[in-house]
Design an enzyme around this catalytic site. Structure first.
Site: not given
Ligand code: PEP
Length: 254
Positions: A9, A11, A97, A99, A169, A175, A215
């Site tokens: 992803n 983003k 997601h 976000e 998630e 992040g 992460s």
């Molecule tokens: C994500 O954007 O779905 C995500 C898991 O980000 P990160 O791996 O940076 O935590």
């Protein structure tokens, strides 16, 4: 066996030049992927066509959108519908997601509409769910995620559920550099599969890939992915570094 999937992803990052360079770097490596392994690359909308072209000779790599609209078409400035994605042969989209839920106020009901439109256009949703830190600290994560699944997905029939990817998630791990332990991931993935089994039966529940996100990096991917109900990962930050993401791809179960 269920599909094992590494999903990047990107983003809202990278210029088109940087995006192309990153894709080239990732594709330079040898992966020897089997038929039950797949890589998804979720890129900003304007890059979908260019990056898709780069993937055209890669059987196991597929392009993915990061979102799709909750309405079919019409006067919705700035939105991109599932129909538009279909028209450019994009057949995967991340939906829900955290976000999008947080910054764009997408709730479970709105996500149900997005899911319906995506499926109607033949687009496979990567449906994201996961709890915030306060819910985890109160040990209410199972009920919280179950409600997300019920309110956004459980109006679907069994045939529709066959075309699904779920990404668990935990928001506190996205992040933040703070990864759920492989044990915590397995525990939740098993819970999700059990909830799916109660609603749709064993066969469907066992056919749905459930990815872990939060992460994931080269150094922890193998340990998380080896858990029986973890079928790969949805990766943000580490997917922007070719060496990291290629190790993550190589960490998928065979
Ligand atoms: C994500 O954007 O779905 C995500 C898991 O980000 P990160 O791996 O940076 O935590």
């Amino acid at each position: 066996m269920r599909k094992q999937i590494a999903a990047a992803n990107w983003k809202m990052n990278l210029s088109i030049q940087q995006a192309e360079d990153l894709m080239d770097e990732i594709l330079k490596m040898e992966y020897g992927l089997s038929d039950n392994q797949e890589v998804l690359i979720a890129v900003p909308f304007p890059y979908l066509m260019r990056i898709k072209e780069k993937l055209s000779t890669q059987k196991q790599f597929n392009i993915c959108a990061q979102n799709s609209a909750a309405t079919k078409n019409g006067a919705y400035t700035g939105e991109t519908s599932a129909e538009i994605l279909k028209s450019i042969d994009v057949f995967y989209a991340i939906i829900g997601h955290s976000e999008r839920r947080e910054y764009f106020h997408e709730n479970n009901q709105l996500l149900a509409q997005k899911i319906d439109l995506a499926l109607a256009s033949g687009i496979k949703p990567v449906f994201c769910c996961g709890e915030p830190l306060s819910i985890r600290e109160a040990n209410n994560q199972n009920d919280y995620v179950e409600t997300q699944l019920k309110e956004s997905l459980f109006h679907l029939n069994a045939t529709q559920m066959k075309n699904f990817i779920i990404a668990y998630e935990p928001i506190w791990a996205i992040g933040t550099g703070k990864t759920a332990s492989s044990h915590q991931a397995q525990e939740m993935h098993l819970h999700i599969r059990t909830v799916l089994c109660t609603q749709y039966g064993h066969e469907i529940a066992n056919s749905i890939s459930i990815l872990y996100g939060g992460s994931v990096k080269a150094s922890n991917a193998a340990e998380i992915f080896e858990k029986p109900d973890v079928d790969g990962g949805l990766v943000g930050g580490a997917s922007l570094v070719a060496a990291e993401f290629s190790t993550i791809i190589k960490s998928l179960k065979k």
